[in-house]
Design an enzyme around this catalytic site. Structure first.
Site, PDB file in Angstrom:
ATOM      1  N   GLU A 253      -3.278  10.603   2.369  1.00  0.00           N
ATOM      2  CA  GLU A 253      -4.703  10.233   3.208  1.00  0.00           C
ATOM      3  C   GLU A 253      -4.712  11.354   4.124  1.00  0.00           C
ATOM      4  O   GLU A 253      -3.830  12.468   4.383  1.00  0.00           O
ATOM      5  CB  GLU A 253      -4.616   9.615   4.421  1.00  0.00           C
ATOM      6  CG  GLU A 253      -4.439   7.939   4.315  1.00  0.00           C
ATOM      7  CD  GLU A 253      -4.058   6.924   4.592  1.00  0.00           C
ATOM      8  OE1 GLU A 253      -4.863   5.991   5.086  1.00  0.00           O
ATOM      9  OE2 GLU A 253      -2.800   7.002   6.236  1.00  0.00           O
TER      10      GLU A 253
ATOM     11  N   ASP B  65      -0.046   5.001   0.704  1.00  0.00           N
ATOM     12  CA  ASP B  65      -0.741   5.896   1.070  1.00  0.00           C
ATOM     13  C   ASP B  65      -0.827   7.356   0.889  1.00  0.00           C
ATOM     14  O   ASP B  65       0.374   8.087   1.835  1.00  0.00           O
ATOM     15  CB  ASP B  65      -1.725   5.216   2.759  1.00  0.00           C
ATOM     16  CG  ASP B  65      -2.377   4.091   2.440  1.00  0.00           C
ATOM     17  OD1 ASP B  65      -2.924   4.050   1.681  1.00  0.00           O
ATOM     18  OD2 ASP B  65      -2.292   4.011   3.499  1.00  0.00           O
TER      19      ASP B  65
ATOM     20  N   GLU C 144       1.137  -1.355   0.343  1.00  0.00           N
ATOM     21  CA  GLU C 144      -0.248  -0.176  -0.036  1.00  0.00           C
ATOM     22  C   GLU C 144       0.855   1.015  -0.407  1.00  0.00           C
ATOM     23  O   GLU C 144       2.353   1.404   0.464  1.00  0.00           O
ATOM     24  CB  GLU C 144      -0.512  -0.045   1.348  1.00  0.00           C
ATOM     25  CG  GLU C 144      -1.958   0.598   1.016  1.00  0.00           C
ATOM     26  CD  GLU C 144      -2.685   0.404   2.385  1.00  0.00           C
ATOM     27  OE1 GLU C 144      -2.996  -0.592   2.645  1.00  0.00           O
ATOM     28  OE2 GLU C 144      -3.164   1.620   2.726  1.00  0.00           O
TER      29      GLU C 144
END
Ligand SMILES: *[C@@H]1O[C@H](CO)[C@@H](O)[C@H](O)[C@H]1NC(C)=O
Ligand SMILES: *[C@@H]1O[C@H](CO)[C@@H](O)[C@H](O)[C@H]1NC(C)=O
Ligand SMILES: *[C@@H]1O[C@H](CO)[C@@H](O)[C@H](O)[C@H]1NC(C)=O
Length: 310
Positions: free
Chosen positions: A127, A125, A123
């Site tokens: 955010e 990310d 992953e």
């Protein structure tokens, strides 16, 4: 003895108060010049590049397919997933975040293969965490590789602009050399290829908005307040270019359009940061980063090995 404030004294106080207030809000920050990695590639429409991943009734594609509005209301969040899976590439979305009270709301722009590899997923990310105070959206970056979820590798930044007033570019570059997170082309984090934490399997690209009440804001102290819903993020300016996984192959392999020097996988501009970009990276981290897992000795008695290199 009476204390007498004369008018000029009060004006002086107000003057300094104004300066401090402007500083606290941030618009005085002008980022340094950096070369643009965005706009090497065609900005593609939402329809061309993405499918709905969840919350279809809260996804509204507008402007003849170039824009999408994703909403969170009390019934559901919503999200998009790329039609293709990528094994390295350059991924950009221009986002305009919801204004007002957005505590507990998270807008995520990320790569993941958790649906294919539930136990050893990768992953990368970006955010954006809503905050209890107006305008204070926080940018968080994180990486997991091969299911290394027991170690969070978060870094957090305040933005140097109001992300609710207009669109800004959020970019993930991931290739054989490094992973770079950029905001309006300013690199905010670079992870040099390091097998210990380097994602290695093809991933899909997601853009989502969801309720992170239990997770994001001071451990649920300020949950999403649906009185202010729907919360809507607008998405446009998708650039999505790299190795597209050939799904029929067993071993990972990918097809690329011939991009030569602007190839995000092998192209020179994408292989290492320029002096200007290193300067931008230093600026972003010195002035705007307020948390790095590499400095969190409460959380990690022994810091993860890559921290020594930072
Ligand atoms: C809308 O998109 C379609 C397909 O991408 C294109 O052929 C058409 O010209 C566009 N219409 C306008 C008004 O931009
Ligand atoms: C995207 O939607 C198309 C058309 O419905 C479908 O054929 C395809 O499998 C979908 N892809 C993903 C990754 O969801
Ligand atoms: C990733 O995890 C799988 C399963 O947990 C393991 O078999 C594999 O060796 C790991 N790969 C790397 C590169 O660490």
């Amino acid at each position: 003895m009476a204390i007498v404030f004369n008018k000029s004294f009060i004006l002086t106080i107000l003057f300094y108060y104004k300066i401090i207030e402007v500083h606290a809000r941030g618009p005085v920050y002008t980022p340094p010049d950096v070369e643009r990695l965005t706009d090497h590639f065609k900005r593609v429409s939402i329809d061309e590049s993405y499918n709905v991943s969840f919350g279809g009734t809260n996804v509204h594609v507008t402007n003849n397919g170039t824009n999408a509005d994703l909403s969170l209301d009390k019934f559901s969040g919503s999200g998009l997933v790329s039609k293709n899976k990528y094994y390295y590439g350059f991924f950009n979305a221009a986002l305009k975040l919801p204004a007002g009270f957005t505590s507990g709301v998270v807008v995520a722009y990320y790569l993941s293969n958790a649906n294919v590899f539930p136990h050893n997923h990768d992953e990368i990310d970006i955010e954006l965490l809503g905050h209890e105070k107006r305008r204070e959206w926080v940018l968080q970056t994180n990486i997991y590789s091969n299911g290394s979820v027991s170690t969070g590798r978060e870094e957090k930044f305040y933005l140097w602009f109001d992300p609710t007033q207009s669109f800004h570019d959020y970019t993930i570059l991931w290739n054989n050399h490094h992973i770079v997170f950029l905001v309006d082309n300013i690199p905010v984090r670079e992870v040099i290829h390091n097998n210990a934490i380097y994602p290695s399997k093809a991933m899909s690209v997601y853009t989502t908005i969801w309720d992170a009440s239990k997770w994001a804001t001071h451990g649920g102290k300020y949950p999403v307040n649906y009185k202010f819903s729907p919360f809507t993020v607008s998405v446009k300016g998708i650039e999505i270019e790299g190795c597209v996984l050939n799904s029929k192959d067993v071993a990972p392999s990918c097809s690329r359009s011939s991009l030569s020097s602007t190839d995000p996988v092998d192209g020179q501009q994408f292989a290492k940061l320029s002096a200007q970009q290193i300067n931008g990276l230093g600026w972003a981290r010195r002035k705007h980063m307020f948390y790095s897992y590499c400095q969190d000795k409460n959380r990690y008695k022994v810091l993860p090995p890559e921290c020594n290199a930072i």
